[in-house]
Design a protein around this motif. Structure first.
Motif, mmCIF file in Angstrom:
data_model
loop_
_atom_site.group_PDB
_atom_site.id
_atom_site.type_symbol
_atom_site.label_atom_id
_atom_site.label_comp_id
_atom_site.label_asym_id
_atom_site.label_seq_id
_atom_site.Cartn_x
_atom_site.Cartn_y
_atom_site.Cartn_z
ATOM 1 N N ARG A 1 -29.984 -7.942 46.341
ATOM 2 C CA ARG A 1 -29.593 -6.639 45.971
ATOM 3 C C ARG A 1 -29.588 -5.924 46.498
ATOM 4 O O ARG A 1 -28.722 -4.680 46.774
ATOM 5 N N ALA A 2 -30.885 -5.234 46.949
ATOM 6 C CA ALA A 2 -31.015 -4.001 46.928
ATOM 7 C C ALA A 2 -30.684 -4.150 49.015
ATOM 8 O O ALA A 2 -30.453 -3.183 49.255
ATOM 9 N N VAL A 3 -30.967 -5.317 48.812
ATOM 10 C CA VAL A 3 -29.899 -5.302 51.057
ATOM 11 C C VAL A 3 -28.690 -5.182 50.872
ATOM 12 O O VAL A 3 -28.365 -4.547 51.561
ATOM 13 N N ASP A 4 -27.707 -5.250 49.716
ATOM 14 C CA ASP A 4 -26.396 -5.140 50.642
ATOM 15 C C ASP A 4 -26.456 -3.725 49.699
ATOM 16 O O ASP A 4 -25.026 -3.664 50.207
ATOM 17 N N ALA B 1 -30.370 -0.472 49.951
ATOM 18 C CA ALA B 1 -31.998 0.334 49.524
ATOM 19 C C ALA B 1 -32.720 -0.336 49.897
ATOM 20 O O ALA B 1 -33.724 0.939 51.354
ATOM 21 N N LEU B 2 -32.898 -1.268 51.156
ATOM 22 C CA LEU B 2 -33.519 -2.236 51.870
ATOM 23 C C LEU B 2 -32.273 -1.850 53.091
ATOM 24 O O LEU B 2 -31.383 -2.481 53.115
ATOM 25 N N THR B 3 -32.777 -1.612 54.497
ATOM 26 C CA THR B 3 -32.064 -2.178 55.525
ATOM 27 C C THR B 3 -32.924 -2.951 56.961
ATOM 28 O O THR B 3 -33.907 -2.764 57.076
ATOM 29 N N THR B 4 -31.755 -3.016 57.491
ATOM 30 C CA THR B 4 -32.006 -4.137 58.868
ATOM 31 C C THR B 4 -33.962 -3.165 59.081
ATOM 32 O O THR B 4 -33.724 -2.271 59.878
ATOM 33 N N LYS C 1 -23.938 -7.435 57.047
ATOM 34 C CA LYS C 1 -23.231 -6.899 57.689
ATOM 35 C C LYS C 1 -23.568 -5.370 57.324
ATOM 36 O O LYS C 1 -23.733 -4.937 55.988
ATOM 37 N N PRO C 2 -24.484 -4.447 58.072
ATOM 38 C CA PRO C 2 -24.465 -2.919 57.163
ATOM 39 C C PRO C 2 -23.593 -2.470 56.369
ATOM 40 O O PRO C 2 -22.480 -1.940 56.431
#
Length: 500
Positions: free
Chosen positions: A38-41, A44-47, A96-97
């Motif tokens: 969820r944090a990635v979606d 909050a957490l990025t590539t 997808k960013p």
């Protein structure tokens, strides 16, 4: 590797982002994997960002290392992370960013604000401290409806600087406390928080650093962080004395050339200390000597827990030399936070620049709220005495319960404010305890979120603005979490084993 992609190497920062991750049914590893995804979606957490090591995240979340291993492995299988020997676990670039999640990079206060958005649910959340409105708020609402409404409705409704009658009432209030003020020196804002946002926009364009107290309140620190400045933390007197350490402050001002000095004289959040009149004068004179503007945040000034409100020192600005630039921020939070009325008092030129930015943000705060506030501000002394009496009882009750159930914990009885600043014994981490408390239904804000120095990791804040029965349940839950931590530890040294 840049600090941006490594900002979650310390598990405590990631734990703040994950929030109430362990709630609900199912194995812990699946809940942890879902929270990380969820944090990635959400963005909050990025590539490319590296997650904490298995052992580090297990330590902070108070779970077995096997739980983290299984969660990371599930994320790898779903294409959320890459795991390579020597490189650690990183967020992949195959998704997808997302748009920005609204969080401040490097800040932890946004997790506290998120709780206000989500609501506490069944949790007892210690992320905010506010109580019910005083009965006098209802009286003021009725008075506005009976006597002021017709005149208000005849007004077009746009007053970016604030309703004139309220600005005059605030100016009179400060003049009565020993700080001569004209209405032109006052800007009405939507709470003290907006006042800090506006001041940061005025002062921090192209700025390098801001000197802050350590500890301080995370959402306020994040206001400064979002402008990309360095926070220069200065500790308080070690003996619980007058407030910010003036010797350390003098050194910080001399060596860092900050754009702002941010302090909370009445009452400091989270420690509840009251800065003495002598210390206020020393701080103002130091800032004037180094040509640094001071923002004094007195959002809790109506929460005295001992003595009489009439004996309170005047605002720091009252002790400042003529060459000093001091901005005084306050609000009606102590009367009712739901009214969302705050203000900044300062030099006319600065207030005007803030007013321009407020006009761009919202064209001015609601007039009905301000009309209610205008009837309350002249009674602030009386209202604060009433509120303080109730808070003394709440503070005493929380301390009684803690002494009975958790005698190993320590704290200093605050001079005022809304919370106890509690220290865990020994080398226990409040970050780890926060995770166990969460599983027992209490959301704790650990000291690591409030001190850029990292010197208060064993501390956390317990607001006492709750009815006796809620305080009793709160302490019961905290005691259960503490017993579990004492009995089983944080689990970081348990051997790997299958997770089912």
């Amino acid at each position: 590797m840049s600090g941006e992609v490594d900002r979650f190497q310390h598990g405590a920062a990631l734990a703040m982002v994950l929030g109430d991750w362990s709630a609900g049914e199912g194995p812990l590893y699946r809940k942890l994997a879902a929270a990380l995804a969820r944090a990635v979606d959400d963005g909050a957490l990025t590539t490319g960002e590296r997650l904490p090591s298995e052992r580090e995240l297990a330590r902070v979340l108070a779970v077995s290392r096997a739980t983290v291993v299984a969660a990371y492995e599930e994320l790898r299988e779903r294409g959320v992370v890459d795991r390579r020997q020597g490189s650690g676990t990183r967020i992949t670039g195959r998704r997808k960013p997302p748009r920005s999640d609204g969080r401040v990079r490097g800040g932890q206060g946004t997790a506290i604000v998120q709780r206000l958005i989500d609501g506490p649910g069944s949790l007892i959340s210690l992320s905010y401290a506010a109580d019910a409105g005083l009965p006098e708020v209802a009286d003021a609402v009725h008075a506005v409806a009976a006597h002021d409404l017709t005149e208000l409705l005849a007004d077009p409704g746009y007053h970016p600087r604030g309703l004139p009658v309220l600005r005059a009432a605030i100016a009179d209030h400060y003049t009565a406390t020993g700080l001569p003020t004209e209405p032109e020196q006052v800007l009405v804002t939507s709470g003290a928080h907006q006042a800090l946002v506006l001041l940061a926009e005025v002062y921090l364009r192209g700025a390098v650093s801001v000197v802050v107290e350590a500890p301080s309140w995370s959402p306020c620190l994040d206001i400064f962080r979002q402008h990309g400045v360095d926070l220069v933390p200065v500790g308080l007197d070690a003996d619980g004395g007058d407030g910010i350490d003036v010797h350390a402050l003098a050194s910080a001002l001399a060596t860092t050339s900050p754009s702002l000095l941010y302090v909370m004289p009445s009452f400091h959040n989270p420690t509840g200390r009251l800065m003495s009149a002598t210390r206020r004068r020393q701080v103002a004179e130091l800032a004037a000597r180094h040509e640094v503007a001071v923002v004094e945040d007195n959002a809790y000034e109506g929460s005295l827990l001992s003595g009489d409100v009439a004996t309170m020192p005047a605002p720091l600005a009252a002790y400042a030399p003529a060459s000093a630039e001091v901005l005084t921020v306050a609000s009606l939070k102590g009367v009712w936070a739901g009214l969302r009325v705050g203000w900044v008092r300062g030099p006319v030129g600065v207030v005007e620049r803030c007013a321009r930015r407020k006009a761009m943000a919202d064209l001015g705060s609601p007039l009905l709220d301000q009309a209610v506030a205008a009837r309350l501000v002249p009674r602030l002394g009386e209202l604060r005495r009433s509120r303080s009496a109730v808070r003394r009882e709440q503070c005493a009750e929380l301390q009684r319960l803690l002494r009975h159930r958790l005698p190993e914990w320590s704290w200093r009885t605050p001079d005022g404010g809304s919370s106890l600043w509690v220290r865990l014994p020994g080398d226990h981490s409040a970050d780890v305890f926060a995770q166990l408390a969460l599983r027992h239904g209490v959301e704790v804000v650990p000291g690591s979120a409030m001190d850029p120095n990292g010197e208060h990791d064993a501390y956390f804040r317990i607001p006492f603005l709750r009815p006796p029965e809620v305080l009793a349940e709160l302490v019961n839950r905290l005691a259960a979490a503490w017993t579990e931590l004492q009995r089983h530890g944080p689990y970081d040294d348990l051997p790997l084993r299958p997770v089912v």
